[in-house]
Design a protein around this motif. Structure first.
Motif, mmCIF file in Angstrom:
data_model
loop_
_atom_site.group_PDB
_atom_site.id
_atom_site.type_symbol
_atom_site.label_atom_id
_atom_site.label_comp_id
_atom_site.label_asym_id
_atom_site.label_seq_id
_atom_site.Cartn_x
_atom_site.Cartn_y
_atom_site.Cartn_z
ATOM 1 N N ALA A 163 0.837 -1.208 0.000
ATOM 2 C CA ALA A 163 0.000 0.000 0.000
ATOM 3 C C ALA A 163 0.872 1.259 0.000
ATOM 4 C CB ALA A 163 -0.931 -0.002 1.210
ATOM 5 N N LEU A 164 1.976 1.219 0.731
ATOM 6 C CA LEU A 164 2.889 2.362 0.735
ATOM 7 C C LEU A 164 3.603 2.506 -0.604
ATOM 8 C CD1 LEU A 164 4.509 2.281 4.311
ATOM 9 C CD2 LEU A 164 2.951 3.993 3.355
ATOM 10 N N ASP A 165 3.971 1.369 -1.213
ATOM 11 C CA ASP A 165 4.605 1.434 -2.540
ATOM 12 C C ASP A 165 3.697 2.155 -3.532
ATOM 13 O OD1 ASP A 165 6.808 0.076 -1.623
ATOM 14 O OD2 ASP A 165 6.186 -1.884 -2.396
ATOM 15 N N GLU A 166 2.426 1.810 -3.503
ATOM 16 C CA GLU A 166 1.476 2.421 -4.431
ATOM 17 C C GLU A 166 1.307 3.912 -4.143
ATOM 18 O OE1 GLU A 166 -3.209 1.905 -5.861
ATOM 19 O OE2 GLU A 166 -2.325 0.528 -4.389
ATOM 20 N N PHE A 167 1.200 4.255 -2.866
ATOM 21 C CA PHE A 167 1.009 5.655 -2.490
ATOM 22 C C PHE A 167 2.225 6.508 -2.843
ATOM 23 C CE2 PHE A 167 1.774 8.818 0.961
ATOM 24 C CZ PHE A 167 0.814 9.741 0.577
ATOM 25 N N LYS A 203 8.514 8.699 -6.183
ATOM 26 C CA LYS A 203 9.730 8.043 -6.668
ATOM 27 C C LYS A 203 9.998 8.376 -8.132
ATOM 28 C CE LYS A 203 8.921 4.315 -3.399
ATOM 29 N NZ LYS A 203 8.437 2.940 -3.202
ATOM 30 N N THR A 204 8.941 8.698 -8.857
ATOM 31 C CA THR A 204 9.079 9.072 -10.269
ATOM 32 C C THR A 204 8.365 10.403 -10.478
ATOM 33 O OG1 THR A 204 7.124 7.738 -10.770
ATOM 34 C CG2 THR A 204 9.275 6.708 -11.086
ATOM 35 N N PRO A 205 8.881 11.498 -9.916
ATOM 36 C CA PRO A 205 8.185 12.792 -10.006
ATOM 37 C C PRO A 205 7.998 13.234 -11.445
ATOM 38 C CG PRO A 205 10.452 13.086 -9.260
ATOM 39 C CD PRO A 205 10.176 11.604 -9.237
ATOM 40 N N GLY A 206 6.795 13.697 -11.734
ATOM 41 C CA GLY A 206 6.491 14.179 -13.071
ATOM 42 C C GLY A 206 6.042 13.108 -14.028
ATOM 43 N N SER A 207 6.137 11.820 -13.642
ATOM 44 C CA SER A 207 5.785 10.742 -14.570
ATOM 45 C C SER A 207 4.285 10.683 -14.829
ATOM 46 C CB SER A 207 6.255 9.395 -14.025
ATOM 47 O OG SER A 207 5.616 9.101 -12.801
ATOM 48 N N ILE A 208 3.484 11.052 -13.824
ATOM 49 C CA ILE A 208 2.031 10.996 -13.978
ATOM 50 C C ILE A 208 1.504 12.276 -14.624
ATOM 51 C CG2 ILE A 208 -0.148 10.878 -12.714
ATOM 52 C CD1 ILE A 208 1.154 9.021 -10.759
ATOM 53 N N SER A 209 1.956 13.422 -14.133
ATOM 54 C CA SER A 209 1.470 14.687 -14.682
ATOM 55 C C SER A 209 2.153 15.048 -15.985
ATOM 56 C CB SER A 209 1.697 15.814 -13.667
ATOM 57 O OG SER A 209 3.090 16.030 -13.466
ATOM 58 N N GLY A 210 3.360 14.478 -16.209
ATOM 59 C CA GLY A 210 4.092 14.812 -17.420
ATOM 60 C C GLY A 210 4.774 16.161 -17.342
ATOM 61 N N HIS A 211 4.939 16.684 -16.117
ATOM 62 C CA HIS A 211 5.557 17.992 -15.946
ATOM 63 C C HIS A 211 6.752 17.901 -15.003
ATOM 64 C CE1 HIS A 211 1.712 19.179 -17.679
ATOM 65 N NE2 HIS A 211 2.247 20.333 -17.958
ATOM 66 N N GLY A 212 7.634 16.942 -15.266
ATOM 67 C CA GLY A 212 8.817 16.792 -14.431
ATOM 68 C C GLY A 212 9.740 17.987 -14.510
ATOM 69 N N GLN A 213 9.655 18.754 -15.613
ATOM 70 C CA GLN A 213 10.524 19.915 -15.760
ATOM 71 C C GLN A 213 10.133 21.039 -14.814
ATOM 72 O OE1 GLN A 213 8.371 18.795 -17.930
ATOM 73 N NE2 GLN A 213 7.114 20.440 -18.773
ATOM 74 N N ASP A 263 10.570 19.885 -5.067
ATOM 75 C CA ASP A 263 10.853 18.452 -5.091
ATOM 76 C C ASP A 263 10.675 17.871 -3.693
ATOM 77 O OD1 ASP A 263 11.656 15.966 -5.956
ATOM 78 O OD2 ASP A 263 13.789 16.392 -5.691
ATOM 79 N N VAL A 264 10.337 16.596 -3.627
ATOM 80 C CA VAL A 264 10.253 15.871 -2.358
ATOM 81 C C VAL A 264 11.342 14.799 -2.392
ATOM 82 C CG1 VAL A 264 8.832 14.474 -0.817
ATOM 83 C CG2 VAL A 264 7.780 16.298 -2.183
ATOM 84 N N ASP A 265 12.337 14.935 -1.534
ATOM 85 C CA ASP A 265 13.494 14.038 -1.547
ATOM 86 C C ASP A 265 13.170 12.765 -0.774
ATOM 87 O OD1 ASP A 265 15.954 12.873 -1.735
ATOM 88 O OD2 ASP A 265 16.983 14.277 -0.393
ATOM 89 N N ILE A 266 12.930 11.661 -1.490
ATOM 90 C CA ILE A 266 12.560 10.414 -0.830
ATOM 91 C C ILE A 266 13.748 9.775 -0.116
ATOM 92 C CG2 ILE A 266 10.708 10.014 -2.494
ATOM 93 C CD1 ILE A 266 12.474 7.920 -3.820
ATOM 94 N N LYS A 267 14.971 10.121 -0.519
ATOM 95 C CA LYS A 267 16.140 9.538 0.140
ATOM 96 C C LYS A 267 16.255 10.002 1.583
ATOM 97 C CE LYS A 267 18.759 9.272 -4.199
ATOM 98 N NZ LYS A 267 19.952 9.761 -4.942
ATOM 99 N N GLU A 326 1.040 22.263 -11.860
ATOM 100 C CA GLU A 326 1.324 20.972 -12.468
ATOM 101 C C GLU A 326 2.525 20.314 -11.792
ATOM 102 O OE1 GLU A 326 -0.210 19.280 -14.579
ATOM 103 O OE2 GLU A 326 -1.585 20.606 -15.651
ATOM 104 N N GLY A 327 2.367 19.042 -11.447
ATOM 105 C CA GLY A 327 3.471 18.289 -10.853
ATOM 106 C C GLY A 327 3.615 18.448 -9.355
ATOM 107 N N TYR A 328 2.713 19.203 -8.703
ATOM 108 C CA TYR A 328 2.836 19.426 -7.252
ATOM 109 C C TYR A 328 2.616 18.133 -6.483
ATOM 110 C CZ TYR A 328 1.860 21.184 -2.552
ATOM 111 O OH TYR A 328 1.870 21.398 -1.191
ATOM 112 N N LEU A 329 3.495 17.875 -5.512
ATOM 113 C CA LEU A 329 3.354 16.748 -4.605
ATOM 114 C C LEU A 329 3.375 17.271 -3.170
ATOM 115 C CD1 LEU A 329 5.797 14.170 -6.260
ATOM 116 C CD2 LEU A 329 3.293 14.072 -6.248
ATOM 117 N N SER A 330 2.423 16.815 -2.375
ATOM 118 C CA SER A 330 2.371 17.251 -0.976
ATOM 119 C C SER A 330 3.599 16.762 -0.219
ATOM 120 C CB SER A 330 1.115 16.708 -0.299
ATOM 121 O OG SER A 330 -0.048 17.203 -0.916
ATOM 122 N N PRO A 331 4.165 17.601 0.631
ATOM 123 C CA PRO A 331 5.279 17.125 1.464
ATOM 124 C C PRO A 331 4.805 16.062 2.438
ATOM 125 C CG PRO A 331 4.501 19.261 2.224
ATOM 126 C CD PRO A 331 3.781 18.980 0.944
#
Length: 322
Positions: free
Chosen positions: A128-132, A137-147, A165-169, A273-278
Protein backbone atom coordinates in the motif's frame (compact mmCIF):
# COMPACT_ATOMS: atom_id res chain seq x y z
CA UNK A 1 -94.37 7.03 -31.74
CA UNK A 2 -91.78 4.44 -32.77
CA UNK A 3 -88.86 5.58 -34.90
CA UNK A 4 -87.00 2.94 -36.84
CA UNK A 5 -83.18 3.12 -36.43
CA UNK A 6 -81.01 1.44 -39.01
CA UNK A 7 -78.19 -0.20 -37.06
CA UNK A 8 -75.90 0.22 -40.08
CA UNK A 9 -76.44 3.98 -40.20
CA UNK A 10 -73.14 5.86 -39.71
CA UNK A 11 -74.48 8.07 -36.91
CA UNK A 12 -75.21 4.99 -34.83
CA UNK A 13 -71.81 3.32 -35.34
CA UNK A 14 -70.58 4.57 -31.96
CA UNK A 15 -73.26 2.59 -30.21
CA UNK A 16 -72.13 -0.65 -31.72
CA UNK A 17 -70.16 -3.03 -29.53
CA UNK A 18 -66.64 -3.54 -30.94
CA UNK A 19 -65.87 -7.01 -32.20
CA UNK A 20 -64.28 -9.39 -29.74
CA UNK A 21 -60.65 -10.14 -30.66
CA UNK A 22 -58.21 -12.60 -29.20
CA UNK A 23 -55.00 -11.27 -27.65
CA UNK A 24 -53.01 -12.46 -30.63
CA UNK A 25 -55.35 -10.76 -33.10
CA UNK A 26 -55.41 -7.55 -31.04
CA UNK A 27 -51.59 -7.44 -30.94
CA UNK A 28 -51.35 -8.09 -34.68
CA UNK A 29 -53.88 -5.33 -35.35
CA UNK A 30 -51.92 -2.94 -33.08
CA UNK A 31 -48.68 -3.63 -34.91
CA UNK A 32 -50.26 -3.16 -38.33
CA UNK A 33 -53.84 -2.21 -39.15
CA UNK A 34 -54.22 -2.64 -42.93
CA UNK A 35 -57.72 -1.14 -42.97
CA UNK A 36 -56.64 2.16 -41.40
CA UNK A 37 -53.00 1.96 -42.59
CA UNK A 38 -51.77 2.36 -38.96
CA UNK A 39 -48.55 1.23 -37.31
CA UNK A 40 -48.67 1.10 -33.52
CA UNK A 41 -51.97 2.94 -33.61
CA UNK A 42 -50.77 5.85 -35.78
CA UNK A 43 -50.74 6.58 -39.47
CA UNK A 44 -47.58 7.58 -41.29
CA UNK A 45 -48.64 11.22 -41.34
CA UNK A 46 -49.31 11.16 -37.59
CA UNK A 47 -45.90 9.61 -36.88
CA UNK A 48 -44.20 12.24 -39.08
CA UNK A 49 -45.91 15.11 -37.25
CA UNK A 50 -45.08 13.83 -33.77
CA UNK A 51 -41.52 12.99 -34.86
CA UNK A 52 -40.94 16.51 -36.16
CA UNK A 53 -42.43 18.02 -33.01
CA UNK A 54 -40.21 16.07 -30.59
CA UNK A 55 -37.12 16.56 -32.77
CA UNK A 56 -37.59 20.33 -32.62
CA UNK A 57 -38.56 20.25 -28.92
CA UNK A 58 -35.57 18.25 -27.71
CA UNK A 59 -33.23 20.04 -30.13
CA UNK A 60 -34.18 23.41 -28.66
CA UNK A 61 -33.95 21.98 -25.12
CA UNK A 62 -30.46 20.54 -25.77
CA UNK A 63 -29.31 23.84 -27.30
CA UNK A 64 -30.60 25.75 -24.26
CA UNK A 65 -28.77 23.44 -21.85
CA UNK A 66 -25.58 23.68 -23.93
CA UNK A 67 -25.70 27.49 -23.92
CA UNK A 68 -26.31 27.60 -20.15
CA UNK A 69 -23.44 25.18 -19.54
CA UNK A 70 -21.11 27.20 -21.78
CA UNK A 71 -21.96 30.42 -19.95
CA UNK A 72 -21.43 28.70 -16.59
CA UNK A 73 -18.04 27.28 -17.61
CA UNK A 74 -16.86 30.75 -18.60
CA UNK A 75 -17.05 31.71 -14.93
CA UNK A 76 -14.74 28.84 -13.85
CA UNK A 77 -11.00 28.38 -14.03
CA UNK A 78 -9.83 24.76 -14.55
CA UNK A 79 -7.01 25.23 -12.04
CA UNK A 80 -8.30 27.82 -9.58
CA UNK A 81 -11.44 27.10 -7.50
CA UNK A 82 -14.06 29.83 -7.55
CA UNK A 83 -14.72 29.60 -3.82
CA UNK A 84 -11.63 29.60 -1.63
CA UNK A 85 -10.72 29.46 2.06
CA UNK A 86 -13.55 30.98 4.16
CA UNK A 87 -15.94 30.94 1.21
CA UNK A 88 -15.39 27.25 0.44
CA UNK A 89 -16.91 24.17 2.04
CA UNK A 90 -13.41 22.93 2.96
CA UNK A 91 -12.72 26.00 5.08
CA UNK A 92 -9.33 27.15 6.33
CA UNK A 93 -8.38 24.39 8.75
CA UNK A 94 -6.46 21.60 6.96
CA UNK A 95 -6.85 18.05 8.14
CA UNK A 96 -4.08 15.53 8.63
CA UNK A 97 -3.98 12.18 6.86
CA UNK A 98 -1.90 9.03 7.29
CA UNK A 99 -0.69 6.19 5.09
CA UNK A 100 -0.90 3.23 4.74
CA UNK A 101 -4.65 2.97 5.00
CA UNK A 102 -6.41 -0.29 5.87
CA UNK A 103 -7.70 -2.37 2.93
CA UNK A 104 -10.81 -1.14 1.11
CA UNK A 105 -12.94 -3.98 2.49
CA UNK A 106 -12.31 -2.56 5.97
CA UNK A 107 -12.44 1.13 5.11
CA UNK A 108 -13.92 2.23 8.44
CA UNK A 109 -11.02 0.81 10.41
CA UNK A 110 -7.90 2.79 11.36
CA UNK A 111 -6.03 -0.20 12.79
CA UNK A 112 -2.62 -1.12 11.41
CA UNK A 113 -2.11 -4.69 12.59
CA UNK A 114 0.35 -7.34 11.45
CA UNK A 115 2.83 -9.97 12.60
CA UNK A 116 6.37 -8.72 12.28
CA UNK A 117 7.67 -12.24 11.64
CA UNK A 118 5.21 -12.92 8.82
CA UNK A 119 6.17 -11.32 5.50
CA UNK A 120 2.71 -11.90 4.02
CA UNK A 121 1.19 -9.97 6.90
CA UNK A 122 3.25 -6.83 6.57
CA UNK A 123 3.40 -7.07 2.75
CA UNK A 124 -0.18 -5.79 2.64
CA UNK A 125 0.98 -2.57 4.29
CA UNK A 126 4.26 -2.16 2.41
CA UNK A 127 2.49 -2.72 -0.92
CA UNK A 128 0.00 0.00 0.00
CA UNK A 129 2.89 2.36 0.74
CA UNK A 130 4.61 1.43 -2.54
CA UNK A 131 1.48 2.42 -4.43
CA UNK A 132 1.01 5.66 -2.49
CA UNK A 133 4.65 6.72 -2.84
CA UNK A 134 5.03 5.84 -6.52
CA UNK A 135 4.53 9.46 -7.74
CA UNK A 136 7.25 10.57 -5.31
CA UNK A 137 9.73 8.04 -6.67
CA UNK A 138 9.08 9.07 -10.27
CA UNK A 139 8.19 12.79 -10.01
CA UNK A 140 6.49 14.18 -13.07
CA UNK A 141 5.78 10.74 -14.57
CA UNK A 142 2.03 11.00 -13.98
CA UNK A 143 1.47 14.69 -14.68
CA UNK A 144 4.09 14.81 -17.42
CA UNK A 145 5.56 17.99 -15.95
CA UNK A 146 8.82 16.79 -14.43
CA UNK A 147 10.52 19.92 -15.76
CA UNK A 148 8.50 21.96 -13.25
CA UNK A 149 10.30 20.42 -10.29
CA UNK A 150 12.63 22.71 -8.36
CA UNK A 151 15.08 21.93 -5.53
CA UNK A 152 13.65 24.17 -2.83
CA UNK A 153 15.06 25.08 0.54
CA UNK A 154 14.34 27.53 3.31
CA UNK A 155 14.90 30.96 1.80
CA UNK A 156 14.84 29.44 -1.69
CA UNK A 157 11.22 29.20 -2.74
CA UNK A 158 10.22 27.83 -6.15
CA UNK A 159 9.97 30.28 -9.07
CA UNK A 160 6.58 31.04 -10.56
CA UNK A 161 5.14 27.97 -12.30
CA UNK A 162 7.47 25.48 -10.60
CA UNK A 163 6.96 23.14 -7.63
CA UNK A 164 9.24 21.86 -4.90
CA UNK A 165 10.85 18.45 -5.09
CA UNK A 166 10.25 15.87 -2.36
CA UNK A 167 13.49 14.04 -1.55
CA UNK A 168 12.56 10.41 -0.83
CA UNK A 169 16.14 9.54 0.14
CA UNK A 170 15.75 11.69 3.25
CA UNK A 171 13.12 9.26 4.58
CA UNK A 172 15.66 6.54 5.42
CA UNK A 173 15.16 4.12 7.14
CA UNK A 174 11.54 4.53 5.99
CA UNK A 175 12.22 3.46 2.41
CA UNK A 176 11.01 0.70 0.11
CA UNK A 177 14.35 -1.14 0.11
CA UNK A 178 14.06 -1.48 3.88
CA UNK A 179 10.37 -2.56 3.78
CA UNK A 180 9.66 0.70 5.62
CA UNK A 181 11.02 -1.12 8.68
CA UNK A 182 7.88 -3.24 9.03
CA UNK A 183 9.91 -6.45 9.12
CA UNK A 184 11.64 -5.17 12.26
CA UNK A 185 8.30 -4.55 14.03
CA UNK A 186 9.17 -0.85 13.98
CA UNK A 187 6.84 0.50 11.27
CA UNK A 188 6.93 3.85 9.51
CA UNK A 189 3.71 5.81 9.05
CA UNK A 190 3.59 8.66 6.55
CA UNK A 191 1.71 11.87 7.36
CA UNK A 192 0.38 14.40 4.87
CA UNK A 193 -1.45 17.68 5.30
CA UNK A 194 -4.64 17.97 3.28
CA UNK A 195 -4.42 20.50 0.45
CA UNK A 196 -6.37 23.76 0.70
CA UNK A 197 -5.96 26.12 -2.22
CA UNK A 198 -4.34 29.42 -1.22
CA UNK A 199 -3.92 28.52 2.46
CA UNK A 200 -0.84 30.14 4.06
CA UNK A 201 0.36 28.74 7.40
CA UNK A 202 0.98 31.03 10.35
CA UNK A 203 4.12 29.53 11.91
CA UNK A 204 5.20 29.19 15.51
CA UNK A 205 8.47 31.12 15.22
CA UNK A 206 8.78 32.38 18.79
CA UNK A 207 9.83 29.67 21.29
CA UNK A 208 8.43 31.87 24.06
CA UNK A 209 4.97 31.94 22.52
CA UNK A 210 4.06 28.28 22.12
CA UNK A 211 0.67 26.78 23.10
CA UNK A 212 0.43 25.23 26.53
CA UNK A 213 -0.87 21.91 25.18
CA UNK A 214 2.05 21.38 22.82
CA UNK A 215 4.01 18.20 23.70
CA UNK A 216 7.16 18.90 25.70
CA UNK A 217 9.46 17.09 23.29
CA UNK A 218 8.18 19.29 20.43
CA UNK A 219 8.67 22.43 22.56
CA UNK A 220 12.26 21.34 23.21
CA UNK A 221 12.76 20.67 19.49
CA UNK A 222 11.53 24.15 18.54
CA UNK A 223 13.71 25.75 21.20
CA UNK A 224 16.74 23.87 19.90
CA UNK A 225 15.86 24.81 16.30
CA UNK A 226 15.60 28.47 17.25
CA UNK A 227 19.22 28.29 18.40
CA UNK A 228 20.82 26.00 15.83
CA UNK A 229 18.79 26.69 12.66
CA UNK A 230 16.44 29.66 13.12
CA UNK A 231 15.91 29.95 9.37
CA UNK A 232 13.96 26.65 9.45
CA UNK A 233 11.32 27.85 11.90
CA UNK A 234 8.92 28.40 9.00
CA UNK A 235 7.65 24.87 9.47
CA UNK A 236 4.29 23.31 10.21
CA UNK A 237 5.36 21.14 13.13
CA UNK A 238 4.16 17.59 13.71
CA UNK A 239 3.76 15.54 16.87
CA UNK A 240 2.70 11.91 17.38
CA UNK A 241 2.03 10.50 20.81
CA UNK A 242 -0.12 8.00 22.65
CA UNK A 243 -3.69 9.13 23.04
CA UNK A 244 -4.11 7.86 26.62
CA UNK A 245 -1.70 7.39 29.54
CA UNK A 246 -1.32 3.66 28.79
CA UNK A 247 -0.63 4.45 25.15
CA UNK A 248 2.04 6.96 26.15
CA UNK A 249 3.87 4.19 27.97
CA UNK A 250 3.55 1.65 25.16
CA UNK A 251 4.29 3.78 22.10
CA UNK A 252 8.07 3.87 22.64
CA UNK A 253 10.53 6.28 20.97
CA UNK A 254 9.32 8.13 17.88
CA UNK A 255 11.48 9.74 15.19
CA UNK A 256 10.54 11.94 12.25
CA UNK A 257 12.06 12.03 8.75
CA UNK A 258 13.31 14.10 6.98
CA UNK A 259 12.35 16.67 9.61
CA UNK A 260 9.72 17.16 12.24
CA UNK A 261 7.20 18.95 10.09
CA UNK A 262 6.20 20.27 6.70
CA UNK A 263 8.53 23.00 5.36
CA UNK A 264 6.86 26.32 4.62
CA UNK A 265 8.25 26.59 1.10
CA UNK A 266 5.66 24.05 -0.09
CA UNK A 267 2.91 26.55 0.66
CA UNK A 268 0.61 28.02 -0.47
CA UNK A 269 -0.80 25.21 -2.59
CA UNK A 270 -1.89 26.61 -5.96
CA UNK A 271 -2.66 23.43 -7.92
CA UNK A 272 0.46 23.76 -10.04
CA UNK A 273 1.32 20.97 -12.47
CA UNK A 274 3.47 18.29 -10.85
CA UNK A 275 2.84 19.43 -7.25
CA UNK A 276 3.35 16.75 -4.61
CA UNK A 277 2.37 17.25 -0.98
CA UNK A 278 5.28 17.13 1.46
CA UNK A 279 5.37 14.06 3.69
CA UNK A 280 6.67 13.28 7.15
CA UNK A 281 7.75 9.71 7.85
CA UNK A 282 7.04 8.83 11.47
CA UNK A 283 9.19 5.94 12.69
CA UNK A 284 7.90 4.04 15.72
CA UNK A 285 11.15 2.47 16.89
CA UNK A 286 10.07 0.16 19.71
CA UNK A 287 6.29 -0.03 20.18
CA UNK A 288 5.16 -2.59 22.72
CA UNK A 289 4.02 -5.72 20.93
CA UNK A 290 0.78 -7.64 21.43
CA UNK A 291 -1.29 -4.64 22.47
CA UNK A 292 -3.34 -2.00 20.66
CA UNK A 293 -1.71 1.43 20.86
CA UNK A 294 -3.90 4.45 20.14
CA UNK A 295 -1.87 7.10 18.36
CA UNK A 296 -2.79 10.73 17.80
CA UNK A 297 -0.76 12.92 15.45
CA UNK A 298 -1.22 16.69 15.22
CA UNK A 299 -0.11 19.44 12.88
CA UNK A 300 0.98 22.65 14.61
CA UNK A 301 0.57 26.17 13.24
CA UNK A 302 -1.15 29.20 14.70
CA UNK A 303 -4.00 28.93 12.22
CA UNK A 304 -4.54 25.17 12.68
CA UNK A 305 -7.19 24.41 15.30
CA UNK A 306 -7.47 21.05 17.04
CA UNK A 307 -10.66 19.21 17.90
CA UNK A 308 -10.33 15.57 18.91
CA UNK A 309 -14.05 14.85 18.48
CA UNK A 310 -14.13 16.11 14.88
CA UNK A 311 -10.49 15.16 14.13
CA UNK A 312 -9.70 18.72 13.09
CA UNK A 313 -5.98 19.39 12.66
CA UNK A 314 -5.14 15.87 13.79
CA UNK A 315 -5.43 12.22 12.84
CA UNK A 316 -5.99 9.06 14.88
CA UNK A 317 -4.94 5.50 14.16
CA UNK A 318 -4.08 2.36 16.08
CA UNK A 319 -0.98 0.19 15.99
CA UNK A 320 -0.91 -3.48 16.92
CA UNK A 321 2.14 -5.62 16.24
CA UNK A 322 2.14 -9.27 17.25
Amino acid sequence: MYIHQDINDVQYQYFRKPPRLSKKEALRLFLWNPKKQEVFGRTGTSWAKIGIFYTIFYGVLAALVAVCMWVFLQTLDPRIPKWQLHESLIGTNPGLGFRPLPPEDNVESTLIWYRGTNKEDFKVWTDALDEFLFPYKTPGSISGHGQNIYNCDYGQEPPRGQVCDVDIKAWAPCVQENFYNYHHSAPCIFLKLNKIFGWIPDYYRDPNNLPSNMPKDLVDHINNTAVTAPHTLNTIWVSCEGENPADLENIGPVKYYPRRGFPGYYYPYENSEGYLSPLVAVHFERPVRGIIINVECKAWAKNIKHDRADRIGSVHFELMID
